[in-house]
Write a protein that holds these residues in place. Structure first.
Motif, PDB file in Angstrom:
ATOM      1  N   ARG A 253       8.237 -16.674   9.519  1.00 26.91           N
ATOM      2  CA  ARG A 253       9.117 -15.794   9.031  1.00 26.91           C
ATOM      3  C   ARG A 253       9.314 -14.345   9.221  1.00 26.91           C
ATOM      4  O   ARG A 253      10.152 -13.854   9.581  1.00 26.91           O
ATOM      5  N   ARG A 254       7.941 -13.797   9.449  1.00 28.73           N
ATOM      6  CA  ARG A 254       7.658 -12.401   9.926  1.00 28.73           C
ATOM      7  C   ARG A 254       8.263 -12.458  11.129  1.00 28.73           C
ATOM      8  O   ARG A 254       8.903 -11.137  11.271  1.00 28.73           O
ATOM      9  N   GLU A 255       7.806 -13.183  12.078  1.00 35.58           N
ATOM     10  CA  GLU A 255       8.117 -13.052  13.351  1.00 35.58           C
ATOM     11  C   GLU A 255       9.786 -12.827  13.444  1.00 35.58           C
ATOM     12  O   GLU A 255      10.237 -12.321  14.258  1.00 35.58           O
ATOM     13  N   THR A 256      10.416 -14.006  12.758  1.00 32.49           N
ATOM     14  CA  THR A 256      12.011 -14.108  12.702  1.00 32.49           C
ATOM     15  C   THR A 256      12.537 -12.762  12.343  1.00 32.49           C
ATOM     16  O   THR A 256      13.449 -12.199  12.657  1.00 32.49           O
ATOM     17  N   LEU A 257      11.895 -12.168  10.944  1.00 31.47           N
ATOM     18  CA  LEU A 257      12.445 -11.173  10.534  1.00 31.47           C
ATOM     19  C   LEU A 257      12.392  -9.780  11.352  1.00 31.47           C
ATOM     20  O   LEU A 257      13.377  -9.240  11.489  1.00 31.47           O
ATOM     21  N   MET A 258      11.347  -9.700  12.078  1.00 30.55           N
ATOM     22  CA  MET A 258      11.022  -8.514  13.066  1.00 30.55           C
ATOM     23  C   MET A 258      11.948  -8.717  14.214  1.00 30.55           C
ATOM     24  O   MET A 258      12.494  -7.782  14.503  1.00 30.55           O
ATOM     25  N   THR A 259      12.115  -9.880  14.633  1.00 35.81           N
ATOM     26  CA  THR A 259      13.197 -10.192  15.629  1.00 35.81           C
ATOM     27  C   THR A 259      14.460  -9.708  15.539  1.00 35.81           C
ATOM     28  O   THR A 259      15.481  -8.987  16.147  1.00 35.81           O
ATOM     29  N   LEU A 260      14.940 -10.153  14.153  1.00 36.73           N
ATOM     30  CA  LEU A 260      16.391  -9.763  13.584  1.00 36.73           C
ATOM     31  C   LEU A 260      16.524  -8.067  13.449  1.00 36.73           C
ATOM     32  O   LEU A 260      17.623  -7.596  13.781  1.00 36.73           O
ATOM     33  N   ILE A 261      15.438  -7.625  12.943  1.00 39.56           N
ATOM     34  CA  ILE A 261      15.144  -6.092  12.875  1.00 39.56           C
ATOM     35  C   ILE A 261      15.480  -5.579  14.204  1.00 39.56           C
ATOM     36  O   ILE A 261      16.319  -4.478  14.521  1.00 39.56           O
TER      37      ILE A 261
END
Length: 212
Positions: free
Chosen positions: A190-198
């Motif tokens: 989830r953190r990796e996905t969140l960072m990608t979206l940011i």
């Protein structure tokens, strides 16, 4: 605390675009439509008090539901002078929709299974490879570009799960992006996905490669 034995086979669902609930997180909701007031009335009569939050998406035949959602327990509610309700859901567990139930309720209900999400009922997750400083720097740029503000002191004090899940729920991403955050199998994912979206937002939503 919800246990696996408390999870029913059928739950009412609240399709709300962009509203994300995650396990061990809290989501405030404002109910005013008659069908959802009826839903709340029925839910408060059950022992589990669970409502399933799910992302709708338009398709052939009208509004459909994503297969995976997250159930939350009604932990607080208050009525306004004009008959609306403010409620708080405490995220319990994700679920997978098997089929929608036809019936006489004005709100939608689904038969669901909880298999595959056992960790949602367990202890708080950690993210051992989390580069918090780099993440917070990117977050600061993202919030500035988006014209948003936050309580940096509270974010700095939050544990990994609270920080990542709160930002996943609060950041104004598209519904499909919210669904990707919901379906992430672990806190690290989830953190990796969140960072990608940011990072994608910082590039202005372009399709260029992320600079490492």
């Amino acid at each position: 605390m919800i246990s696996k034995t408390d999870l029913p086979d059928t739950i009412p669902v609240f399709p709300l675009p962009g509203a994300l609930l995650l396990p061990r997180s809290r989501l405030p909701l404002h109910l005013f439509e008659p069908r959802y007031l009826a839903m709340l009335d029925d839910v408060l009569k059950t022992s589990n008090r669970l409502i399933g939050m799910v992302q709708p998406h338009e398709g052939p035949g009208g509004s459909r539901l994503h297969r995976i959602g997250c159930a939350g327990k009604v932990t607080a509610f208050s009525e306004t002078d004009d008959g609306r309700y403010m409620i708080t859901l405490a995220g319990a567990s994700r679920f997978r929709i098997m089929e929608e139930v036809e019936g006489f309720t004005p709100y939608r209900r689904c038969n669901v299974v909880w298999d595959g999400f056992e960790n949602d009922l367990g202890p708080v997750e950690t993210d051992p490879d989390f580069d918090r400083q780099g993440f917070m720097e990117a977050l600061g740029r993202y919030l500035t570009d988006a014209g948003l503000s936050t309580d940096w002191e509270s974010l700095g004090e939050a544990d990994d799960e609270l920080l990542i899940n709160s930002l996943s729920m609060l950041c104004p991403f598209d519904p499909e992006d919210k669904q990707a955050l919901l379906e992430a199998p672990s806190l690290t994912t989830r953190r990796e996905t969140l960072m990608t979206l940011i990072e994608f937002a910082l590039r202005g939503g372009s399709g260029e490669e992320v600079m490492q």
